[in-house]
Design a protein around this motif. Structure first.
Motif, PDB file in Angstrom:
ATOM      1  N   PHE A 132      14.616 -15.486   1.465  1.00  0.00           N
ATOM      2  CA  PHE A 132      15.173 -16.664   0.802  1.00  0.00           C
ATOM      3  C   PHE A 132      16.678 -16.476   0.760  1.00  0.00           C
ATOM      4  CE2 PHE A 132      13.685 -13.638  -2.438  1.00  0.00           C
ATOM      5  CZ  PHE A 132      14.881 -13.364  -3.114  1.00  0.00           C
ATOM      6  N   THR A 133      17.385 -17.513   0.347  1.00  0.00           N
ATOM      7  CA  THR A 133      18.841 -17.365   0.275  1.00  0.00           C
ATOM      8  C   THR A 133      19.275 -17.480  -1.168  1.00  0.00           C
ATOM      9  OG1 THR A 133      19.080 -19.719   0.620  1.00  0.00           O
ATOM     10  CG2 THR A 133      19.272 -18.311   2.547  1.00  0.00           C
ATOM     11  N   TRP A 134      20.395 -16.848  -1.452  1.00  0.00           N
ATOM     12  CA  TRP A 134      21.015 -16.955  -2.761  1.00  0.00           C
ATOM     13  C   TRP A 134      22.511 -16.945  -2.532  1.00  0.00           C
ATOM     14  CZ3 TRP A 134      24.028 -14.493  -6.516  1.00  0.00           C
ATOM     15  CH2 TRP A 134      23.896 -15.015  -7.821  1.00  0.00           C
ATOM     16  N   THR A 135      23.182 -18.026  -2.927  1.00  0.00           N
ATOM     17  CA  THR A 135      24.624 -18.214  -2.690  1.00  0.00           C
ATOM     18  C   THR A 135      25.004 -17.764  -1.276  1.00  0.00           C
ATOM     19  OG1 THR A 135      25.183 -16.016  -3.510  1.00  0.00           O
ATOM     20  CG2 THR A 135      25.227 -17.793  -5.108  1.00  0.00           C
ATOM     21  N   ASN A 136      24.331 -18.369  -0.287  1.00  0.00           N
ATOM     22  CA  ASN A 136      24.628 -18.083   1.120  1.00  0.00           C
ATOM     23  C   ASN A 136      24.328 -16.660   1.561  1.00  0.00           C
ATOM     24  OD1 ASN A 136      25.301 -20.588   1.840  1.00  0.00           O
ATOM     25  ND2 ASN A 136      27.495 -20.342   1.515  1.00  0.00           N
ATOM     26  N   LEU A 137      23.728 -15.875   0.681  1.00  0.00           N
ATOM     27  CA  LEU A 137      23.321 -14.530   1.100  1.00  0.00           C
ATOM     28  C   LEU A 137      21.868 -14.617   1.529  1.00  0.00           C
ATOM     29  CD1 LEU A 137      24.515 -12.003  -1.612  1.00  0.00           C
ATOM     30  CD2 LEU A 137      25.334 -12.213   0.715  1.00  0.00           C
ATOM     31  N   LEU A 138      21.545 -13.976   2.624  1.00  0.00           N
ATOM     32  CA  LEU A 138      20.150 -13.921   3.043  1.00  0.00           C
ATOM     33  C   LEU A 138      19.508 -12.699   2.388  1.00  0.00           C
ATOM     34  CD1 LEU A 138      17.860 -14.929   4.858  1.00  0.00           C
ATOM     35  CD2 LEU A 138      18.753 -13.472   6.657  1.00  0.00           C
ATOM     36  N   VAL A 139      18.441 -12.930   1.628  1.00  0.00           N
ATOM     37  CA  VAL A 139      17.740 -11.835   0.955  1.00  0.00           C
ATOM     38  C   VAL A 139      16.394 -11.638   1.652  1.00  0.00           C
ATOM     39  CG1 VAL A 139      16.808 -10.995  -1.231  1.00  0.00           C
ATOM     40  CG2 VAL A 139      18.840 -12.447  -1.222  1.00  0.00           C
ATOM     41  N   VAL A 140      16.109 -10.406   2.057  1.00  0.00           N
ATOM     42  CA  VAL A 140      14.841 -10.110   2.727  1.00  0.00           C
ATOM     43  C   VAL A 140      14.035  -9.172   1.829  1.00  0.00           C
ATOM     44  CG1 VAL A 140      13.756  -9.065   4.744  1.00  0.00           C
ATOM     45  CG2 VAL A 140      15.900 -10.313   5.003  1.00  0.00           C
ATOM     46  N   VAL A 141      12.837  -9.607   1.467  1.00  0.00           N
ATOM     47  CA  VAL A 141      11.962  -8.771   0.636  1.00  0.00           C
ATOM     48  C   VAL A 141      10.833  -8.272   1.531  1.00  0.00           C
ATOM     49  CG1 VAL A 141      10.477  -8.705  -1.405  1.00  0.00           C
ATOM     50  CG2 VAL A 141      12.498 -10.180  -1.376  1.00  0.00           C
ATOM     51  N   VAL A 142      10.644  -6.940   1.582  1.00  0.00           N
ATOM     52  CA  VAL A 142       9.549  -6.425   2.401  1.00  0.00           C
ATOM     53  C   VAL A 142       8.595  -5.614   1.528  1.00  0.00           C
ATOM     54  CG1 VAL A 142      10.783  -6.354   4.592  1.00  0.00           C
ATOM     55  CG2 VAL A 142      10.909  -4.400   3.089  1.00  0.00           C
ATOM     56  N   GLU A 143       7.304  -5.754   1.825  1.00  0.00           N
ATOM     57  CA  GLU A 143       6.296  -4.952   1.128  1.00  0.00           C
ATOM     58  C   GLU A 143       6.049  -3.697   1.966  1.00  0.00           C
ATOM     59  OE1 GLU A 143       2.750  -7.142   0.303  1.00  0.00           O
ATOM     60  OE2 GLU A 143       3.742  -8.503  -1.107  1.00  0.00           O
ATOM     61  N   LEU A 144       6.095  -2.554   1.286  1.00  0.00           N
ATOM     62  CA  LEU A 144       5.985  -1.274   1.982  1.00  0.00           C
ATOM     63  C   LEU A 144       4.583  -0.709   1.821  1.00  0.00           C
ATOM     64  CD1 LEU A 144       7.236   1.377   3.229  1.00  0.00           C
ATOM     65  CD2 LEU A 144       7.759   2.042   0.905  1.00  0.00           C
ATOM     66  N   ASP A 145       3.925  -0.437   2.943  1.00  0.00           N
ATOM     67  CA  ASP A 145       2.634   0.230   2.897  1.00  0.00           C
ATOM     68  C   ASP A 145       2.858   1.650   3.380  1.00  0.00           C
ATOM     69  OD1 ASP A 145       0.078   1.104   3.020  1.00  0.00           O
ATOM     70  OD2 ASP A 145      -0.478  -0.027   4.807  1.00  0.00           O
ATOM     71  N   GLY A 146       3.228   2.525   2.463  1.00  0.00           N
ATOM     72  CA  GLY A 146       3.532   3.893   2.869  1.00  0.00           C
ATOM     73  C   GLY A 146       4.145   4.594   1.682  1.00  0.00           C
ATOM     74  N   SER A 147       4.688   5.799   1.921  1.00  0.00           N
ATOM     75  CA  SER A 147       5.257   6.522   0.787  1.00  0.00           C
ATOM     76  C   SER A 147       6.620   5.928   0.459  1.00  0.00           C
ATOM     77  CB  SER A 147       5.419   7.991   1.146  1.00  0.00           C
ATOM     78  OG  SER A 147       6.510   8.129   2.028  1.00  0.00           O
ATOM     79  N   GLU A 148       7.050   6.080  -0.793  1.00  0.00           N
ATOM     80  CA  GLU A 148       8.340   5.519  -1.201  1.00  0.00           C
ATOM     81  C   GLU A 148       9.479   6.130  -0.388  1.00  0.00           C
ATOM     82  OE1 GLU A 148       8.741   5.959  -5.428  1.00  0.00           O
ATOM     83  OE2 GLU A 148       7.319   4.354  -5.856  1.00  0.00           O
ATOM     84  N   GLN A 149       9.250   7.318   0.178  1.00  0.00           N
ATOM     85  CA  GLN A 149      10.301   7.962   0.980  1.00  0.00           C
ATOM     86  C   GLN A 149      10.668   7.110   2.193  1.00  0.00           C
ATOM     87  OE1 GLN A 149       8.775   9.907  -1.288  1.00  0.00           O
ATOM     88  NE2 GLN A 149      10.902  10.358  -1.768  1.00  0.00           N
ATOM     89  N   GLU A 150       9.724   6.257   2.625  1.00  0.00           N
ATOM     90  CA  GLU A 150      10.006   5.449   3.815  1.00  0.00           C
ATOM     91  C   GLU A 150      10.834   4.225   3.490  1.00  0.00           C
ATOM     92  OE1 GLU A 150       6.657   4.579   6.527  1.00  0.00           O
ATOM     93  OE2 GLU A 150       5.557   6.083   5.388  1.00  0.00           O
ATOM     94  N   ALA A 151      11.007   3.937   2.200  1.00  0.00           N
ATOM     95  CA  ALA A 151      11.632   2.666   1.816  1.00  0.00           C
ATOM     96  C   ALA A 151      13.001   2.486   2.468  1.00  0.00           C
ATOM     97  CB  ALA A 151      11.762   2.584   0.294  1.00  0.00           C
ATOM     98  N   LEU A 152      13.804   3.550   2.469  1.00  0.00           N
ATOM     99  CA  LEU A 152      15.178   3.389   2.949  1.00  0.00           C
ATOM    100  C   LEU A 152      15.262   3.324   4.468  1.00  0.00           C
ATOM    101  CD1 LEU A 152      15.397   4.747   0.013  1.00  0.00           C
ATOM    102  CD2 LEU A 152      17.746   5.054   0.658  1.00  0.00           C
ATOM    103  N   ASP A 153      14.201   3.801   5.142  1.00  0.00           N
ATOM    104  CA  ASP A 153      14.193   3.682   6.603  1.00  0.00           C
ATOM    105  C   ASP A 153      14.195   2.227   7.037  1.00  0.00           C
ATOM    106  OD1 ASP A 153      14.013   6.366   7.585  1.00  0.00           O
ATOM    107  OD2 ASP A 153      12.028   6.473   6.697  1.00  0.00           O
ATOM    108  N   LEU A 154      13.623   1.382   6.162  1.00  0.00           N
ATOM    109  CA  LEU A 154      13.442  -0.016   6.562  1.00  0.00           C
ATOM    110  C   LEU A 154      14.757  -0.785   6.554  1.00  0.00           C
ATOM    111  CD1 LEU A 154      10.192  -0.714   4.520  1.00  0.00           C
ATOM    112  CD2 LEU A 154      10.424   0.217   6.815  1.00  0.00           C
ATOM    113  N   VAL A 155      15.725  -0.330   5.729  1.00  0.00           N
ATOM    114  CA  VAL A 155      16.950  -1.134   5.539  1.00  0.00           C
ATOM    115  C   VAL A 155      17.690  -1.367   6.866  1.00  0.00           C
ATOM    116  CG1 VAL A 155      19.154  -1.273   4.330  1.00  0.00           C
ATOM    117  CG2 VAL A 155      17.127  -0.419   3.138  1.00  0.00           C
ATOM    118  N   PRO A 156      18.011  -0.286   7.637  1.00  0.00           N
ATOM    119  CA  PRO A 156      18.711  -0.540   8.895  1.00  0.00           C
ATOM    120  C   PRO A 156      17.858  -1.313   9.893  1.00  0.00           C
ATOM    121  CG  PRO A 156      18.669   1.829   8.399  1.00  0.00           C
ATOM    122  CD  PRO A 156      17.858   1.152   7.350  1.00  0.00           C
ATOM    123  N   LEU A 157      16.560  -1.029   9.929  1.00  0.00           N
ATOM    124  CA  LEU A 157      15.707  -1.702  10.919  1.00  0.00           C
ATOM    125  C   LEU A 157      15.651  -3.199  10.656  1.00  0.00           C
ATOM    126  CD1 LEU A 157      12.739   0.805  11.274  1.00  0.00           C
ATOM    127  CD2 LEU A 157      14.787   0.584  12.656  1.00  0.00           C
TER     128      LEU A 157
END
Length: 1527
Positions: A1447-1472
């Motif tokens: 969705f967008t908020w003040t022209n910013l694109l916000v991407v929400v992803v659901e993670l099926d895995g350990s929390e350690q993987e959460a930050l791997d998703l940001v660059p991808l």
């Protein structure tokens, strides 16, 4: 070749290079003072002595401080933070000594008067400005920053403050029982922690006029503010906003620096003076020393305590090598079939702490004329890079691996004691070379010792940028000549002692400590890596102990020695005549050399001793600085402009002292060699004197080829440099060194970087090593103990290289520390290199893949990063600052009103067919169609076919729970009508809410309302497990629909009156609740007969995907027309059976469940979707068992079947064959139509995977299709039984963003598959109109779907009287063309295509394609994006992303992803996520939110509720695992 430079070159050079020696003895008193202070300072602050680069970086950071905007810090779930960050937010303790003086004049008011508040305030300002208590560099700004906060503070500071407070509240709520005591650093007053109240923190700050209610919105606001900062001007736009969005060739800017000097002349080194007693080969040298000086020490190895482990003499080395040679040739295989013959390759696998065994094996191979391939010890089966080494061994045909006893014991073993085959390795025989395991050679056997020849001596491996491993072959003559050249350059003499810290298996370590040392009978003291880790000073102690003349080290070893150096009084380095710095060509080695000299000059280290050298695997030693004789010229420095270097030219830096690169020379060309510099791209022309190029050498002493790769050797290993006119400068090939640099005055060589580290960003060249140097200088020695903890590489995203920096986090640093460091690194790189870092990631310490000697394995790190397997603990992405080559934003044309005359010609709009279509005519009226009202149809059926079954309801076991015949339904409806009249005292036209589970009661209650003249509203009952969230919706519909009573079952009545219910809503406000479980016996005196068919039949309430509750009015006319249209489309007759697995509360689902059977007389088999959660096979079993031809379902049902039954199709099929007839398994071959009821773009991936999965059970792929309806018309399209199959087209996604439809081939880039949404229903007309101008559109344009039909709803039903606002939704007219027809606007974008197929009437068939809802579409950069397209890209990017919503908020694109895995993987998703959205959609993601599974809300139709999600995010209710704010 000539020595002389052109005079033009000389002049420029005179200006460029200042010959200056650091810290010579002739300093003035003041400088002496500074120098002394420098040494002092080092002893307790552990900062590298102020070298040029560090000073520049610190100055750049100070500049940034002045105009600092805070960057929002990522939010992280507590469990992800390795240790609590409490210490980041505690007022600092006594450590603040260093910043005392600076803070003194800060003007803090009188401390005594308000000690408590000061402590708090000081601490907050510390946290805001991150003035960490140990850094001396930043403390000076603390006073200025605290004063700004006090006087109101900037918006950004406020944001950080809000953060700190919010964090603080979080913590204090846990710890409030224990008071924290903190010493104020000046007055040592004890003040207890102030606990702020909740509401204070929430309404504390107004950021730029926006009330901030929560941390998330504060941070987003902060991000928005930061992004408003003017950026550097973008590059020339890459794309033209044409349809093709072609890449534009970048036009060179005329103002950029260009090389102007004359062409460089090749430089010849001094002649290689052949000394008479030089041996004819290395084996001959070994034989000579082994026989004439057998007692001379050759090699002393240290253990990890620094004690000599063993001393290998020349006699022992000779005898053992001969023994190894004999055993290799005669004891492997059989006499007839020896395993190893001269010329074969064998692997040498020796650990770094055993140079003796390695040396013996290496010379054993040389004596046996076998080719050694030294490699690293594989520690596990999956080492970083071990697989590629395996490929090299395979291509070399290696079958035998030589190793030591200890190493052999340490290799991984299988349970049977076998050494397993390593990943990618050929099968090898392990051969232990210790003497005790070998047979003694016969007396008469001697190795064949020949003069050096062109045969291969050894193969050295080289890891490329991409992680591949190549073998460089070195011939015997090259090996010998190289040793001679080194001996001459370094003036080696017999029996000198040399201390070696380098890896002896390859490169400088091998050349000096294994080969040249033997040629000159030198004594090598070998310091293993393990000892350096324990005692970094060990090599200096050994130099001192053995009075060594020469030491071979890397910058890292000098650096470590500085860190460990305390007061080592008894060290003397005055025996050293030469300190070979193996990586001296690296740009950051100069600071290590300077700092080392600065500290150890007092210990007898002479400045002229430091000898940097440049080497490469292909060209061996490229250059080495000679040890200076007394009184000769001092080495040179080049201070070059980074800006110039990035354009490949050499410029002295005069104005901007910050962005410079200071280089030291690496001496002159090797004896007997010729060097030239060639251009990096295109034809290998010689460079100009002021141009950076690749150094190439021509000499005997280089590698000769990449083993087994003739093509690559010709193309990249060798090169024939040419003059400007294209003629070659020599008939011999030169070897590319892979080093970038230039030849300076007096023939000195300067290296400015490596080819492998070259990154081309926006047409400018940057060197990975320079960027590492800048990152290291940000907090010298504070953040990471050693140089090699930072990896820099580039990845290609959107047609350009992007810089990625990965660093290891110190184990003891807090979140705040890390974040501070990260933002400062970004600022420093930006200031000094004028380039943005795309991604900066921190990983926990010791988690990066390492090379065997502890360096970072770059290609492996890059691979992990790209695969999303690096598991960083902090990530900062800066796509907004880096990506400057996006296509231009689309400029909307100002609305020029086009007159209808110029556009409309018959049915054409500016040359295109008008996009309009209609379903077939409704045809003749049949007997049941003469009734205007459904209640009359039911009465007629109850008389004419009383026992015909209309409805069958199945339970989760698949058995019939209940059924209704025509007469049963009629009678129950009568009783309900009587009850309404009696108990409810209802008038005609009163509204009644029906709150029933899916089933037969609901249908009976609906017709009961019609019989009583009331208007029914079906409402989904509250979920008993989730009353708090579901009951308010029920209440809201009841209120908004103005229902005067609620009809329901006994169970739900109890639920509505329960304690949980009264907690969720005000129970006293309900209208009367009537339960219909026990109905009265009597029937009403007389059934209500409505007089006007245009009055309301029922209200249809539904929550749209954007979270709006909208009720529409359905008149009796529309209801009958609707049923008739469906009856015709699906050919429904009393003899038919239809299976329905849908929610019966709104839209087409309700119509199919409650109305159609009564109208058409067919039997409906009702399957409540909730029952599928218990038994996923329920729906398909029913379809199979009842031999149903037509079935309807929702996407959520289809998904449940695909996921729940996906793996069971085989067993379901088997059951089909074996089971007895009544419970026969699944057979779907009779299904003609399986329609998904939806109000969205068809989910083609889901329908296709469903068709594929169940094809084995007889489901025809053509049977699966979708319908399309919306609020203004509950069903516009529905596949139906006759007519052509649904078609699929592929459109260009980029064109779609500009509202244009352009068909492309399947599989072409940017193609998007769209499936037709079923056939247009009979009696429905469609036109595509421009949503802004309301004019008709041509076929190739995307526009809003407008519909005209007898079953359109007649308007919204709302309480608030804002019907007028949306009145045009139901009654719009075109602005030109056919201006008389009244259309309803669906609010969906779509387009029509005339297909090649023909429909029943023989006409060409028009297909309608729905693209997406207008209110969900996002306007970004002037283009229209549909969330689902971005979400599809994101879900594809990593296996752990299960769902995504944007969705967008003040022209910013916000991407929400659901993670099926350990929390350690959460930050791997940001660059991808950021990469894929840039690459495929040309959009920069503003915020990436990683959440748990199930956080993205989905409604009953299986549609994502993106607006609910947005509200939840802004109100900070998602409990995200990680939130990244992209800069």
């Amino acid at each position: 070749f000539t020595h002389s430079h052109t005079s033009g070159g000389e002049l420029r050079w005179g200006a460029l290079i200042e010959a200056r020696l650091p810290y010579t003895g002739s300093t003035g008193p003041s400088e002496h003072h500074q120098q002394a202070r420098g040494v002092n300072c080092l002893s307790y602050t552990l900062c590298v002595c102020p070298d040029v680069h560090t000073e520049a970086v610190q100055a750049a950071l100070a500049k940034h401080k002045e105009r600092k905007m805070a960057v929002p810090m990522p939010s992280k779930r507590r469990s992800l933070v390795v240790q609590t960050s409490m210490d980041a937010y505690t007022p600092p303790g006594k450590k603040l000594k260093a910043s005392d003086e600076e803070d003194g004049g800060g003007g803090e008011g009188t401390p005594s008067s308000r000690e408590g508040s000061i402590t708090m305030e000081h601490w907050i300002s510390q946290a805001i400005h991150g003035t960490s208590s140990t850094t001396t560099t930043t403390s000076s700004t603390a006073s200025s920053s605290s004063s700004s906060t006090r006087s109101g503070g900037s918006g950004a500071a406020g944001g950080r403050l809000a953060d700190v407070l919010a964090q603080h509240i979080h913590i204090s709520s846990q710890h409030h029982l224990r008071h924290h005591h903190h010493h104020h650093h000046r007055h040592k007053t004890v003040s207890s922690c102030i606990i702020l109240s909740e509401n204070l923190s929430l309404n504390l700050f107004l950021l730029s006029g926006v009330p901030v209610s929560s941390r998330v919105s504060a941070k987003i606001q902060q991000l928005v503010n930061t992004l408003k900062r003017p950026k550097r001007p973008p590059l020339r736009e890459f794309f033209v906003d044409d349809f093709e969005e072609l890449l534009e060739v970048q036009q060179p800017d005329p103002n950029l620096p260009k090389a102007e000097g004359a062409q460089v002349v090749a430089m010849r080194g001094e002649q290689l003076g052949v000394v008479t007693n030089w041996p004819p080969s290395l084996e001959a040298a070994l034989q000579r020393w082994g026989t004439i000086s057998p007692k001379a020490p050759c090699l002393t190895t240290m253990d990890t305590n620094g004690k000599p482990l063993y001393i290998l003499t020349y006699g022992k080395l000779w005898s053992r090598s001969v023994k190894v040679a004999y055993n290799l040739l005669h004891k492997l295989g059989t006499k007839q079939e020896p395993l190893v013959r001269p010329g074969d390759r064998v692997a040498l696998v020796f650990p770094n702490n055993d140079p003796g065994a390695f040396m013996t094996a290496f010379y054993g191979c040389l004596l046996a004329e076998v080719v050694p391939v030294p490699i690293e010890v594989p520690l596990t089966r999956k080492d970083a890079g071990s697989q590629q080494i395996g490929f090299l061994l395979g291509s070399c045909g290696v079958t035998v691996a030589l190793t030591s006893d200890a190493c052999h014991k340490g290799l991984p073993k299988s349970p049977t004691g076998e050494i397993p085959q390593f990943k990618g390795w050929p099968k090898v025989l392990w051969f232990v070379t210790e003497s005790k395991h070998l047979s003694k050679q016969p007396r008469d056997w001697f190795p064949n010792i020949r003069d050096a020849s062109q045969d291969t001596a050894y193969i050295e491996y080289k890891t490329c940028k991409d992680g591949g491993v190549l073998g460089v072959t070195v011939t015997r003559i090259a090996m010998l000549t190289h040793c001679q050249a080194l001996t001459q350059s370094c003036s080696y003499t017999e029996a000198e002692t040399i201390v070696n810290v380098l890896d002896f298996k390859k490169d400088v370590g091998l050349w000096h400590a294994i080969l040249t040392s033997v040629m000159n009978m030198m004594h090598v003291i070998s310091i293993p890596y393990a000892l350096m880790k324990v005692n970094p000073l060990s090599w200096i102690q050994k130099v001192c102990q053995y009075k060594a003349k020469v030491a071979c080290v890397k910058s890292r070893d000098m650096h470590w020695a500085l860190v460990a150096h305390r007061d080592q009084r008894d060290i003397s380095l005055n025996s050293l005549r030469m300190l070979v710095v193996a990586d001296g060509s690296n740009p950051w080695s100069i600071s290590s050399c300077d700092a080392f000299l600065n500290v150890f000059q007092t210990k007898g280290l002479k400045p002229e001793v430091i000898c940097p050298c440049a080497s490469s695997t292909e060209a061996l030693t490229v250059a080495i600085r000679r040890p200076l004789e007394e009184g000769s010229t001092h080495p040179s420095r080049g201070v070059l402009s980074m800006q110039g270097l990035s354009h490949g030219v050499i410029r002295v830096d005069s104005e901007e002292k910050l962005s410079v690169l200071t280089l030291q020379d690496v001496g002159s060309v090797m004896p007997g060699g010729v060097m030239c510099v060639v251009k990096l791209e295109g034809v290998p022309q010689l460079c100009k004197t002021d141009e950076i190029g690749e150094l190439c050498v021509c000499t005997v002493a280089t590698g000769t080829s990449y083993y087994g790769l003739a093509g690559m050797t010709k193309n990249t290993f060798e090169v024939f440099p040419v003059f400007n006119n294209g003629s070659p400068i020599s008939e011999f090939p030169f070897i590319r060194t892979g080093l970038l640099g230039f030849i300076g005055p007096a023939g000195l060589i300067f290296v400015a970087g490596k080819m492998d580290g070259l990154m081309m960003v926006g047409g400018r060249r940057h060197n990975a090593d320079d960027i590492v140097a800048t990152a290291l200088a940000v907090e010298p020695m504070k953040f990471h103990k050693a140089h090699y903890k930072i990896a820099v590489f580039s990845i290609t995203v959107l047609h350009d290289e992007r810089i990625v920096v990965v660093a290891e986090q110190r184990p003891d640093s807090t979140e705040e520390d890390s974040f501070q460091w990260m933002s400062r690194v970004l600022q420093a790189i930006d200031s000094i290199h004028q380039v943005g870092v795309y991604c900066l990631a921190l990983v926990p310490s010791n988690t990066l893949p390492k090379t065997p000697l502890g360096g970072i394995h770059l290609s492996e790190t890059k691979q992990l990063f790209l695969e999303g397997a690096l598991h960083p603990c902090n990530v900062l992405m800066c796509p907004h600052t880096c990506v400057t080559n996006l296509p231009k934003p689309r400029q909307k044309q100002p609305g020029i009103k086009i007159g209808p005359a110029s556009v409309m010609v018959g049915n054409l709009v500016s040359g295109k067919r008008i996009a309009q279509a209609s379903g077939r005519d409704l045809g003749q009226i049949e007997d049941n169609d003469q009734f205007l009202f459904l209640s009359e149809v039911l009465q007629w059926r109850a008389q004419s076919t009383p026992d015909h079954v209309l409805y069958t309801l199945l339970n989760s076991r698949g058995t019939v729970a209940s059924s209704l015949t025509c007469v049963q339904l009629h009678k129950r409806a009568e009783k309900i009508a009587a009850m309404l009249a009696e108990r409810g005292h209802l008038q005609d036209g009163d509204h009644v809410a029906l709150v029933y589970p899916p089933g037969i009661d609901l249908i009976a209650a609906f017709y009961g309302c019609l019989y009583a003249g009331c208007v029914p509203i079906t409402v989904r009952p509250p979920h008993p497990q989730n009353i708090a969230t579901t009951l308010p919706t029920v209440k809201m519909i009841v209120e908004v629909s103005r229902s005067v009573c609620v009809m329901t079952t006994q169970i739900i009545t109890k639920l509505l009156r329960s304690k949980e219910a009264s907690a969720a809503v005000d129970v006293r406000m309900w209208p009367p609740v009537i339960d219909t479980d026990d109905l009265p016996k009597k029937k009403p005196p007389l059934l209500y007969k409505p007089s006007n068919p245009d009055t309301l039949a029922y209200l249809d309430f539904s929550v749209s995907t954007t979270g709006m509750l909208a009720g529409v009015k359905m008149s009796h006319t529309a209801t009958s027309a609707f049923c008739r249209s469906i009856k015709l489309q699906c050919e429904l007759y009393p003899s038919r059976e239809v299976a329905i697995c849908l929610d019966p509360y709104c839209g087409l689902g309700f119509v199919l469940w409650c109305l159609c059977s009564v109208y058409s007389g067919h039997q409906s088999i009702l399957i409540p979707p909730s029952e599928l959660e218990v038994n996923p096979a329920l729906w398909l079993s029913a379809v199979s068992q009842y031999k149903v031809r037509d079935t309807f379902c929702s996407y959520s049902v289809m998904e449940l079947c695909t996921k729940g039954l996906g793996l069971q199709t085989d067993s379901l099929k088997v059951r089909a064959a074996q089971s007895p007839p009544p419970s026969r398994g699944l057979d779907l071959s009779r299904v003609r139509t399986c329609v998904v009821v939806a109000e969205e773009r068809p989910r083609i991936a889901l329908t296709q995977s469903f068709s594929k999965l169940f094809k084995d059970l007889g489901l025809h792929p053509r049977a699966v299709s979708t319908s399309f309806g919306c609020r203004v018309n509950l069903a516009i399209c529905l596949q139906g039984t006759s007519g052509p199959d649904p078609t699929t087209v592929y459109v260009d996604m980029r064109a779609l963003r500009h509202d244009r439809v352009r068909l492309v081939e399947r599989g072409s880039p940017h193609s998007l598959p769209l499936m037709e949404s079923g056939k247009i229903l009979p009696g429905v007309r469609i036109i595509i109109a421009n949503p802004e101008t309301k004019g008709p559109m041509g076929e190739s344009h995307l526009g809003e779907i407008w519909v005209h039909s007898g079953h359109n709803a007649s308007g919204y039903f709302t309480v608030y009287g804002d019907e007028l606002l949306q009145s045009d939704h139901f009654s719009s007219r075109l602005s030109f063309g056919d201006t008389h027809t009244v259309w309803a606007r669906t609010g969906y974008l779509g387009f029509l295509r005339r297909t090649e197929l023909t429909d029943a009437s023989g006409e060409r068939h028009d297909a309608l394609y729905v693209v997406g809802a207008l209110e969900e579409a996002m306007e970004l950069r002037g283009m229209r994006y549909h969330p689902i397209d971005i979400e599809t890209s994101v879900i594809r990017t990593h296996k752990s992303i299960t769902e995504c919503a944007v969705f967008t908020w003040t022209n910013l694109l916000v991407v929400v992803v659901e993670l099926d895995g350990s929390e350690q993987e959460a930050l791997d998703l940001v660059p991808l996520v950021t990469n894929v959205v840039l690459e495929e959609h040309y959009l920069i993601v503003g915020v990436v939110v990683v959440v748990d599974i199930g956080v993205i809300p989905i409604n009953s139709r299986g549609e994502k509720q993106r607006m609910h999600l947005r509200d939840g995010f802004l109100a900070d209710q998602l409990d995200p695992i990680y939130v990244a704010y992209n800069m």
